[in-house]
Design an enzyme around this catalytic site. Structure first.
Site, PDB file in Angstrom:
ATOM      1  N   ASP A   1      33.590  -2.973  55.203  1.00  0.00           N
ATOM      2  CA  ASP A   1      33.310  -4.371  54.920  1.00  0.00           C
ATOM      3  C   ASP A   1      32.660  -4.401  53.519  1.00  0.00           C
ATOM      4  OD1 ASP A   1      32.715  -7.153  55.331  1.00  0.00           O
ATOM      5  OD2 ASP A   1      30.660  -6.560  55.791  1.00  0.00           O
ATOM      6  N   LEU A   2      32.602  -5.563  52.892  1.00  0.00           N
ATOM      7  CA  LEU A   2      32.020  -5.630  51.537  1.00  0.00           C
ATOM      8  C   LEU A   2      30.566  -6.119  51.557  1.00  0.00           C
ATOM      9  CD1 LEU A   2      32.472  -5.559  48.384  1.00  0.00           C
ATOM     10  CD2 LEU A   2      33.076  -7.965  48.587  1.00  0.00           C
ATOM     11  N   ASP A   3      30.425  -7.431  51.880  1.00  0.00           N
ATOM     12  CA  ASP A   3      29.094  -8.063  51.800  1.00  0.00           C
ATOM     13  C   ASP A   3      28.154  -7.454  52.856  1.00  0.00           C
ATOM     14  OD1 ASP A   3      29.590 -10.469  49.893  1.00  0.00           O
ATOM     15  OD2 ASP A   3      31.253 -10.567  51.296  1.00  0.00           O
TER      16      ASP A   3
ATOM     17  N   THR B   1      25.257  -9.076  48.846  1.00  0.00           N
ATOM     18  CA  THR B   1      25.570 -10.396  48.287  1.00  0.00           C
ATOM     19  C   THR B   1      25.034 -11.533  49.158  1.00  0.00           C
ATOM     20  OG1 THR B   1      27.676  -9.963  49.304  1.00  0.00           O
ATOM     21  CG2 THR B   1      27.628  -9.922  46.911  1.00  0.00           C
TER      22      THR B   1
ATOM     23  N   LYS C   1      26.715 -14.323  58.161  1.00  0.00           N
ATOM     24  CA  LYS C   1      27.206 -12.982  57.795  1.00  0.00           C
ATOM     25  C   LYS C   1      28.550 -12.703  58.453  1.00  0.00           C
ATOM     26  CE  LYS C   1      22.881 -10.800  56.605  1.00  0.00           C
ATOM     27  NZ  LYS C   1      21.845  -9.810  56.941  1.00  0.00           N
TER      28      LYS C   1
ATOM     29  N   SER D   1      37.408  -7.319  54.339  1.00  0.00           N
ATOM     30  CA  SER D   1      36.348  -8.313  54.121  1.00  0.00           C
ATOM     31  C   SER D   1      36.855  -9.731  54.331  1.00  0.00           C
ATOM     32  CB  SER D   1      35.833  -8.159  52.680  1.00  0.00           C
ATOM     33  OG  SER D   1      35.080  -9.287  52.299  1.00  0.00           O
ATOM     34  N   ALA D   2      35.955 -10.614  54.747  1.00  0.00           N
ATOM     35  CA  ALA D   2      36.315 -12.036  54.899  1.00  0.00           C
ATOM     36  C   ALA D   2      36.281 -12.760  53.553  1.00  0.00           C
ATOM     37  CB  ALA D   2      35.328 -12.709  55.857  1.00  0.00           C
TER      38      ALA D   2
ATOM     39  N   ASN E   1      36.382 -13.363  47.330  1.00  0.00           N
ATOM     40  CA  ASN E   1      35.910 -12.897  46.017  1.00  0.00           C
ATOM     41  C   ASN E   1      35.796 -11.369  45.969  1.00  0.00           C
ATOM     42  OD1 ASN E   1      35.309 -15.566  44.815  1.00  0.00           O
ATOM     43  ND2 ASN E   1      33.814 -15.704  46.470  1.00  0.00           N
TER      44      ASN E   1
ATOM     45  N   LYS F   1      37.196 -12.754  61.415  1.00  0.00           N
ATOM     46  CA  LYS F   1      36.456 -11.900  62.339  1.00  0.00           C
ATOM     47  C   LYS F   1      35.697 -12.826  63.306  1.00  0.00           C
ATOM     48  CE  LYS F   1      35.607  -8.612  58.583  1.00  0.00           C
ATOM     49  NZ  LYS F   1      34.616  -8.081  57.626  1.00  0.00           N
TER      50      LYS F   1
ATOM     51  N   GLU G   1      30.441  -1.875  59.192  1.00  0.00           N
ATOM     52  CA  GLU G   1      30.220  -3.329  59.269  1.00  0.00           C
ATOM     53  C   GLU G   1      28.737  -3.663  59.425  1.00  0.00           C
ATOM     54  OE1 GLU G   1      30.880  -6.420  59.322  1.00  0.00           O
ATOM     55  OE2 GLU G   1      33.025  -6.478  59.006  1.00  0.00           O
ATOM     56  N   ASP G   2      28.323  -4.770  58.816  1.00  0.00           N
ATOM     57  CA  ASP G   2      26.926  -5.209  58.993  1.00  0.00           C
ATOM     58  C   ASP G   2      26.828  -6.476  59.855  1.00  0.00           C
ATOM     59  OD1 ASP G   2      28.068  -6.906  56.984  1.00  0.00           O
ATOM     60  OD2 ASP G   2      26.034  -7.604  56.562  1.00  0.00           O
TER      61      ASP G   2
HETATM   62  C1  G6P Z   1      31.559 -12.307  53.906  1.00  0.00           C
HETATM   63  C2  G6P Z   1      30.131 -12.797  53.966  1.00  0.00           C
HETATM   64  C3  G6P Z   1      30.066 -14.240  54.430  1.00  0.00           C
HETATM   65  C4  G6P Z   1      30.982 -15.095  53.551  1.00  0.00           C
HETATM   66  C5  G6P Z   1      32.406 -14.595  53.633  1.00  0.00           C
HETATM   67  C6  G6P Z   1      33.358 -15.380  52.745  1.00  0.00           C
HETATM   68  O1  G6P Z   1      32.026 -12.081  55.181  1.00  0.00           O
HETATM   69  O2  G6P Z   1      29.363 -11.990  54.840  1.00  0.00           O
HETATM   70  O3  G6P Z   1      28.745 -14.686  54.371  1.00  0.00           O
HETATM   71  O4  G6P Z   1      30.917 -16.448  53.961  1.00  0.00           O
HETATM   72  O5  G6P Z   1      32.439 -13.230  53.234  1.00  0.00           O
HETATM   73  O6  G6P Z   1      33.041 -15.120  51.414  1.00  0.00           O
HETATM   74  P1  G6P Z   1      33.619 -15.895  50.139  1.00  0.00           P
HETATM   75  O7  G6P Z   1      33.230 -15.000  48.984  1.00  0.00           O
HETATM   76  O8  G6P Z   1      35.101 -15.987  50.315  1.00  0.00           O
HETATM   77  O9  G6P Z   1      32.986 -17.236  50.113  1.00  0.00           O
HETATM   78 MG    MG Z   2      29.382  -8.094  55.879  1.00  0.00          MG
END
Ligand code: G6P
Ligand code: MG
Length: 217
Positions: free
Chosen positions: A9-11, A17, A45, A114-115, A118, A145, A169-170
């Site tokens: 996962d990213l964030d 972030t 999250k 990742s969701a 960005n 997810k 994953e967090d």
């Molecule tokens: C991740 C973060 C979420 C965020 C989602 C969409 O999963 O944990 O908090 O809303 O990405 O991110 P975006 O950059 O597309 O707004």
């Molecule tokens: Mg995350």
């Protein structure tokens, strides 16, 4: 031995972030006349941008037209992008590069799951893009997810059986997504929150080479 793949996962796993997402959502909430707390931000999250805005508007008891909704989605992202504009490698979470390098050195395929829409520019900013054989993000999925779609696409792109994929994953929704994909789920963060994960670590500094060897065997 069957091929093994790793999905990150990213964030909250690679970069922190969440604080910038929080600032951007808080700004929008304040402009709309209500407060948005750090505790409430926990619910965001792993949750798609659209779903986050729906929850935010529920918190503020605000009913929006489709047009307003779309405008606020854009506004939030413009603010978020401004917050992350100067992000660099110093914001990569501790020991993430060590684990990625270990996997690369051992020719293990790596994907991002990742969701976020960005994801790619963020990986570029923190100079980690080249580690990833596949990037699956909010632009490639139709179901958020805890649906396993994002991780199943990542496994397919890597050419690895889902049961041979290991997911970091967090977010609770992310752990659930990994579990429903029948992958090995590793929670990064609070064990009590991520109780459904098969393994749990506070961060990557706790993941040593022995553990990685165990996963690879
Ligand atoms: C991740 C973060 C979420 C965020 C989602 C969409 O999963 O944990 O908090 O809303 O990405 O991110 P975006 O950059 O597309 O707004
Ligand atoms: Mg995350």
């Amino acid at each position: 031995m069957q091929k093994i793949g790793f999905i990150f996962d990213l964030d909250g796993v690679i970069v922190d972030t969440a604080k910038y997402h929080y600032l951007a959502w808080k700004k929008l909430a304040n402009e709309l006349g209500f407060e948005f707390t750090k505790e409430q931000n926990e619910m965001f999250k792993g949750v798609s941008r659209k779903r986050c805005l729906e929850i935010l508007l529920d918190i503020g008891n605000i009913t929006a037209s489709q047009e307003q909704f779309d405008t606020w989605m854009v506004d939030k992202n413009v603010d978020y992008l401004a917050y992350i504009e100067n992000m660099d490698e110093s914001e990569v979470l501790p020991d993430v590069p060590r684990v990625l390098s270990y996997l690369k050195d051992n020719n293990i395929p790596i994907a991002l799951g990742s969701a976020s829409k960005n994801a790619r520019p963020i990986l570029e900013k923190v100079k980690l893009l080249s580690f990833f054989d596949s990037i699956v993000d909010g632009n490639n999925v139709t179901k958020a997810k805890p649906d396993p779609e994002v991780f199943l696409i990542a496994a397919e792109n890597l050419g690895v059986q889902p049961s041979k994929c290991i997911v970091f994953e967090d977010a609770v929704a992310g752990i659930q997504a990994a579990n429903s994909a029948r992958m090995i789920s590793i929670g990064i963060g609070d064990e009590k929150v991520l109780s459904e994960a098969q393994f749990n670590f506070n961060d990557f500094t706790e993941i040593d080479d022995d553990f990685l060897v165990k996963l690879l065997s």
